[in-house]
Scaffold this motif. Structure first.
Motif, PDB file in Angstrom:
ATOM      1  N   ASN A  59      -2.303 -17.911   7.112  1.00  0.00           N
ATOM      2  CA  ASN A  59      -3.245 -17.433   6.109  1.00  0.00           C
ATOM      3  C   ASN A  59      -3.809 -18.589   5.302  1.00  0.00           C
ATOM      4  OD1 ASN A  59      -2.813 -14.819   6.888  1.00  0.00           O
ATOM      5  ND2 ASN A  59      -1.723 -14.196   5.037  1.00  0.00           N
ATOM      6  N   GLU A  63       0.787 -15.873   0.673  1.00  0.00           N
ATOM      7  CA  GLU A  63       1.927 -15.857   1.571  1.00  0.00           C
ATOM      8  C   GLU A  63       1.543 -15.287   2.927  1.00  0.00           C
ATOM      9  OE1 GLU A  63       5.800 -13.346   1.076  1.00  0.00           O
ATOM     10  OE2 GLU A  63       6.117 -15.201  -0.048  1.00  0.00           O
ATOM     11  N   ASP A  64       2.021 -15.918   3.990  1.00  0.00           N
ATOM     12  CA  ASP A  64       1.770 -15.451   5.348  1.00  0.00           C
ATOM     13  C   ASP A  64       2.919 -14.528   5.760  1.00  0.00           C
ATOM     14  OD1 ASP A  64       0.125 -16.490   8.076  1.00  0.00           O
ATOM     15  OD2 ASP A  64       2.132 -15.712   8.446  1.00  0.00           O
ATOM     16  N   PHE A  65       2.590 -13.334   6.255  1.00  0.00           N
ATOM     17  CA  PHE A  65       3.638 -12.370   6.563  1.00  0.00           C
ATOM     18  C   PHE A  65       4.613 -12.896   7.607  1.00  0.00           C
ATOM     19  CE2 PHE A  65       5.335  -8.983   9.262  1.00  0.00           C
ATOM     20  CZ  PHE A  65       6.081  -8.285   8.327  1.00  0.00           C
ATOM     21  N   THR A  69       6.965 -14.140   4.691  1.00  0.00           N
ATOM     22  CA  THR A  69       7.564 -12.885   4.230  1.00  0.00           C
ATOM     23  C   THR A  69       8.623 -12.354   5.183  1.00  0.00           C
ATOM     24  OG1 THR A  69       5.409 -12.357   3.245  1.00  0.00           O
ATOM     25  CG2 THR A  69       7.034 -10.584   3.364  1.00  0.00           C
ATOM     26  N   SER A 298      -8.399 -10.644   6.491  1.00  0.00           N
ATOM     27  CA  SER A 298      -7.982 -11.564   5.420  1.00  0.00           C
ATOM     28  C   SER A 298      -8.774 -12.864   5.465  1.00  0.00           C
ATOM     29  CB  SER A 298      -6.483 -11.861   5.532  1.00  0.00           C
ATOM     30  OG  SER A 298      -5.725 -10.697   5.307  1.00  0.00           O
ATOM     31  N   ALA A 363       6.006  -4.339   3.172  1.00  0.00           N
ATOM     32  CA  ALA A 363       5.331  -5.644   3.174  1.00  0.00           C
ATOM     33  C   ALA A 363       4.448  -5.784   4.402  1.00  0.00           C
ATOM     34  CB  ALA A 363       6.375  -6.762   3.126  1.00  0.00           C
ATOM     35  N   TRP A 364       4.932  -5.292   5.537  1.00  0.00           N
ATOM     36  CA  TRP A 364       4.162  -5.348   6.787  1.00  0.00           C
ATOM     37  C   TRP A 364       2.878  -4.536   6.659  1.00  0.00           C
ATOM     38  CZ3 TRP A 364       4.201  -1.246  10.805  1.00  0.00           C
ATOM     39  CH2 TRP A 364       3.499  -1.623  11.961  1.00  0.00           C
ATOM     40  N   LYS A 366       1.311  -3.686   3.936  1.00  0.00           N
ATOM     41  CA  LYS A 366       0.426  -4.317   2.950  1.00  0.00           C
ATOM     42  C   LYS A 366      -0.298  -5.514   3.525  1.00  0.00           C
ATOM     43  CE  LYS A 366       0.473  -6.287  -1.729  1.00  0.00           C
ATOM     44  NZ  LYS A 366       1.321  -6.660  -2.897  1.00  0.00           N
ATOM     45  N   SER A 367       0.370  -6.251   4.407  1.00  0.00           N
ATOM     46  CA  SER A 367      -0.221  -7.472   4.954  1.00  0.00           C
ATOM     47  C   SER A 367      -1.139  -7.206   6.131  1.00  0.00           C
ATOM     48  CB  SER A 367       0.890  -8.419   5.426  1.00  0.00           C
ATOM     49  OG  SER A 367       1.535  -7.902   6.584  1.00  0.00           O
TER      50      SER A 367
END
Length: 444
Positions: A59, A63-65, A69, A298, A363-364, A366-367
């Protein structure tokens, strides 16, 4: 741009092309998501390290998933597990992972693609590289088509990230500057708008053709309107030897794409521009459009040198008066190495990851840039609302390369690059080289 979509959820969006993304006859005996594992819990096990490789780039901001993350949340849930993740450019990824898998040294978790294309789930299963995931606990919440496209002989071998749509990201401010007051509804109108932009001193389209896979992004959208509307079974016939990629339908699609380059509607020297540079040019307001997929949301909504309002529409490659078709398909997905020394641990991570409620699942979601195929997850990218509505009309087809064996798409990219580079290569020659590669790889 990120307001919740009130009337369209993923489950309804997928009802047409993907035959529904709701409950399926999965292998789990319970429809309630669970973070249990088919093997003993690793909570008290010895410390282990799992590796994961995917295609893509980090990204540009935040933060990059996959790189940040995912490893963090996996370690929080399973303190004995360290997950090492890596992203590689597409071409490098495909070559590297296939080589490692063939040598028995592949990553524990890797990215697969739908059906039979490059790194396709069917080929990965046939080769014995991908593990059978039918014993995982969450399949009742994965859309039927998303599951089927990652399956071989009725068993799933990867978890799709969702559904992707190919389309055109555009700069509404530059459209207004050129006097474009409504979106084009057919190919002639699209060409006319490109000319208006060019006359206004605006680069109509930027493409990162140095990363050759980008060449597919416009062509498959055009093919959706020339090859498939009257024959959805074209690729099935192609595999049976009853059709050919030298068909006038494919030659027309290639000719139409060539026209964009010949008329100067695509930025000069696109073969010298990579994907990251193309994204930046669009975000900086230096080009009005870029042909790309929902997966790059993104990257193409990152703040650039200027602020502007963005839009998204499927490329209208249809003839005047005919319905518009779009390219939409199951996205890439995560699979597990069948020969992993830590297969049970990897499956335990997947059950936690996709349980529908965990911190990692949230989180997944959302990203994610893809349109989710997980039941009940709403569309959270307002930018794609109109495209999803259009998708519901039913005029949609998968990306062409999902039904081609590995090597055909790469041949298309290499041969069409000659056209972009100014060589005298004809659309007929591009189509012929594609067909020759298809015959060779399909036979093998």
């Amino acid at each position: 741009m990120k307001k919740a979509l009130t009337s369209v959820t993923v489950i309804s969006a997928c009802m047409v092309l993907m035959s529904g993304c709701g409950s399926t006859s999965g292998t789990s005996s319970s429809s309630t998501p669970s973070s249990s594992t088919p093997a003993a819990s690793t909570a008290a096990a010895k410390k282990i390290t799992l590796t994961m490789m995917v295609s893509g780039t980090k990204n540009a901001s935040g933060e990059d998933f996959v790189l940040d993350t995912l490893p963090k949340l996996v370690h929080q849930k399973f303190p004995n597990i360290t997950l090492e993740t890596q992203k590689l450019p597409d071409d490098q990824y495909n070559t590297s992972v296939k080589t490692k898998l063939a040598a028995g040294e592949g990553p524990d978790i890797f990215l697969e693609f739908p059906k039979i294309g490059t790194m396709g789930a069917i080929d990965m299963a046939k080769a014995g590289y991908a593990a059978d995931l039918s014993d995982l606990t969450f399949w009742n919440n994965i859309g039927k088509s998303a599951k089927d496209d990652m399956s071989y002989e009725g068993k799933p071998y990867a978890v799709a990230q969702g559904m992707d749509i190919l389309g055109t990201y555009y700069n509404k401010d530059l459209f207004q500057k050129a006097g474009i007051t409504s979106l084009p509804k057919d190919w002639d109108a699209f060409l006319a708008d490109c000319q208006k932009l060019k006359d206004a001193g605006v680069t109509p389209i930027v493409m990162g053709d140095k990363d050759s896979w980008w060449i597919q992004f416009g062509l498959y959208q055009i093919a959706a309107n020339t090859v498939y509307p009257d024959d959805k079974a074209f690729d099935t016939k192609l595999q049976a030897g009853q059709e050919s990629l030298t068909s006038p339908k494919w030659v027309k699609a290639i000719s139409m794409y060539k026209e964009l380059y010949e008329k100067g509607y695509i930025v000069k020297n696109s073969l010298g521009i990579g994907s990251a540079q193309a994204n930046q040019m669009f975000n900086d307001g230096k080009a009005a459009m870029v042909l790309d997929g929902t997966w790059d949301y993104s990257a193409l909504t990152t703040k650039g040198a200027v602020d502007f309002q963005r839009g998204f529409f499927p490329l209208p490659a249809n003839e005047t008066g005919k319905p518009q078709w779009m390219a939409a398909a199951t996205a890439s997905g995560y699979g597990i190495n069948a020969k992993s020394a830590n297969l049970a641990a990897a499956k335990e991570i997947f059950n936690y990851w996709f349980d529908g409620k965990s911190d990692l699942f949230q989180a997944w979601v959302k990203s994610g840039n893809s349109i989710s195929s997980y039941s009940g997850v709403p569309l959270n990218q307002e930018l794609f609302k109109d495209a999803v509505t259009q998708y519901q009309s039913g005029n949609a087809i998968y990306f062409s390369n999902q039904m081609w064996p590995a090597g055909v798409a790469e041949q298309l990219q290499a041969k069409f690059s000659e056209i972009i580079g100014g060589k005298s290569t004809t659309p007929e020659e591009v189509a012929k080289s594609m067909q020759e590669k298809f015959k060779q790889t399909w036979k093998n």
